[in-house]
Design an enzyme around this catalytic site. Sequence first.
Site, mmCIF file in Angstrom:
data_model
loop_
_atom_site.group_PDB
_atom_site.id
_atom_site.type_symbol
_atom_site.label_atom_id
_atom_site.label_comp_id
_atom_site.label_asym_id
_atom_site.label_seq_id
_atom_site.Cartn_x
_atom_site.Cartn_y
_atom_site.Cartn_z
ATOM 1 N N GLN A 7 -1.090 9.805 10.504
ATOM 2 C CA GLN A 7 -2.265 9.020 10.127
ATOM 3 C C GLN A 7 -2.530 7.974 11.193
ATOM 4 O OE1 GLN A 7 -1.048 7.198 6.398
ATOM 5 N NE2 GLN A 7 -2.657 8.311 5.343
ATOM 6 N N LYS B 119 -13.230 2.684 -2.817
ATOM 7 C CA LYS B 119 -13.107 3.154 -1.436
ATOM 8 C C LYS B 119 -14.388 3.790 -0.921
ATOM 9 C CE LYS B 119 -11.173 7.552 -2.895
ATOM 10 N NZ LYS B 119 -10.456 8.720 -2.425
ATOM 11 N N ARG C 240 4.077 14.737 3.118
ATOM 12 C CA ARG C 240 3.655 14.910 1.732
ATOM 13 C C ARG C 240 3.792 16.374 1.351
ATOM 14 N NH1 ARG C 240 -1.875 11.258 1.818
ATOM 15 N NH2 ARG C 240 -0.879 9.388 2.625
ATOM 16 N N HIS D 271 -6.743 -0.643 3.252
ATOM 17 C CA HIS D 271 -6.180 0.459 4.045
ATOM 18 C C HIS D 271 -7.350 1.089 4.754
ATOM 19 C CE1 HIS D 271 -2.758 0.866 1.136
ATOM 20 N NE2 HIS D 271 -3.690 0.532 0.290
ATOM 21 N N HIS E 272 -3.809 -1.641 8.242
ATOM 22 C CA HIS E 272 -3.971 -2.472 7.058
ATOM 23 C C HIS E 272 -4.575 -3.792 7.482
ATOM 24 C CE1 HIS E 272 -0.944 0.486 5.750
ATOM 25 N NE2 HIS E 272 -1.724 0.476 4.699
ATOM 26 N N ASP F 77 -3.406 4.841 10.914
ATOM 27 C CA ASP F 77 -3.443 3.928 9.792
ATOM 28 C C ASP F 77 -3.658 2.496 10.258
ATOM 29 O OD1 ASP F 77 -3.218 3.356 7.160
ATOM 30 O OD2 ASP F 77 -1.091 3.835 6.979
ATOM 31 N N CYS G 14 2.124 2.045 4.255
ATOM 32 C CA CYS G 14 1.787 0.718 3.719
ATOM 33 C C CYS G 14 2.986 -0.162 3.359
ATOM 34 C CB CYS G 14 0.879 0.842 2.515
ATOM 35 S SG CYS G 14 -0.016 2.369 2.356
#
Length: 587
Positions: A326, A414, A308, A460, A330, A328, A279
């Site tokens: 990911q 979410k 992570r 996200h 946005h 991902d 992000c």
Amino acid sequence: MSNGKKQSNLEIMRHSASHVMAAAVKELFKDVKFAIGPAIEEGFYYDFDLGNKTFSEDDLKLIEKKMKHIVKQNLKFTKEEVSIKDALKKIEGQPYKLELINDLEKEGNKKVTFYKLGDIFEDLCSGPHVESSGKIGSLKLMKISGAYWRGDENNKMLQRIYGTAFATQKELDEYLKMLAEAEKRDHRKIGKEQELFLIDQTVGLGLPMWFPKGALIWRIMEDFWCQEHLKNGYELVRSPHIGSQALWEKSGHWNFYRESMYSPIEVDGEKYLLKPMNCPFHVTLYKARPHSYRELPLRWAECGTVYRYEKSGELSGLTRVRGFTQDDAHIICSKNQVEDELKRVVDFIVYMLSTFGFKDYNVYLSLRDPKDKKKWAGNDEGWQFTEKVLEKVAKAKKLNYVKEEGEAAFYGPKLDFKIKDCLGREWQCSTLQFDFNLPERFEMSFVNDKGQEEQPYMLHRALFGSFERFIALLIEHYAGVWPVWLAPFQVKVINIGSAHEKYCQAVADKLKAEGIRVELDLVNETVSNKIRKGEKDKIPYILVAGDKELKNKEVAVRKHGQGDLGPQKLDKFIEQIKKEIENKIIN
Ligand SMILES: [Zn+2]
Ligand SMILES: [Zn+2]
């Protein structure tokens, strides 16, 4: 072994079974030292110290037999409360129990409770238990493993016997059947058999690498993903694997997420961090110049690999790793675009999951707990609006969601889509999350139609969640039998004799020219052996050619799971398999 939480009848029965196991072990191994024996999610265990001896598989059978005998005897569990002094007398020669009693005394207890099983075994325990051993339904001992006393690797390694118990034999049989099926589907096992991926200690725990066939599946998924994103109005961006620590301080991750991040890397006196998320990079790209409301919504997507920290004990195959990619994106939009964007994302998620064959998933709507004093990013108005619109969209899209108050991230509400693995464990895949934190911290803005600066809404979202986890779930869902469009090899071509080599080569070339993934097997082996190998590799189609096929320009078609489909003209076969691939047919 009470932890203060109310225990279910099943837990009580399973914990009682651990006493029965200890009693059986006591009868069979006189010098055994007892540690603890709780109920766990799928059954129970008891930790034993056998000195220099270890339990064997045969011992397990004997113990189980003895346990069943004790169950049949229907011995009563009776409770006795005694002073610490008397307790110490009872547990003479039992060092682990001594430690437990000393701890109880330190906690201020004057008395402790023991439970007696008939008159064959007595154990320090706070209960509860079933009334008598006859109330334990059907039990089975599962496995032996090592376990450090109190989970501390500086302590002695004890031997843990795992068992399970159910109210009825039918439930136990169903559970064992599920386990056997799960073992066949386990993505770690199939990943090895099909040579898809490798996790190797010399590279590092939780860091998967991909063999050609696994990398090919990944590439097919990513190509499809990319194509669908472009169709859906997304643009692709890219960002590096590390970023300045200052960036992560600004985003708040360094403060709130540090235990999941790796230590800084120093370059020219400046500190950098491996990215746990994409992000802040996307936000920085957005901030590179001013934006007008006319440009919104922006949908920026990236398959970004993030790192992570996960405890080594929690790492598991591809489902829990330390580095993962990911899918991902946005979405940056104005308030009046939010509802439409949410609907588009939900449609996209449902389309993606169903294309890959997942029709069965659970949806969770996570909202904040309005009574919670915890600091939430953003303001009340923003939360009320986004929570309301999320639920409205979930309803409009007929999602069968579960509402969870207090489960929202601190940065926004979410919607999560979770898929079950072969053991019925749920894993989060697709997700859709509002973020009030980053737009605030990075002072994101756009110029609205009145010429004023306005803070955009930021979402996200991920569809697969991570490639690694999604592939694991695909492997288990299909038990390694890939649908044709995803299969690393779609067709295997086999010659009957050396006279058909050339023809088979031409068949393979023709298929390849049509974009079909082919394995040509001209090895000098029997046809049945070669077919067997193709079946074992779960290749969707096997084409066999001999004299007759050569003469008629045909191939004998075998389909995985269906067997011999008879001879077909090659052109007809190609036409049909191409249709199957294009339509992403799932068998
Ligand atoms: Zn107990
Ligand atoms: Zn993000």
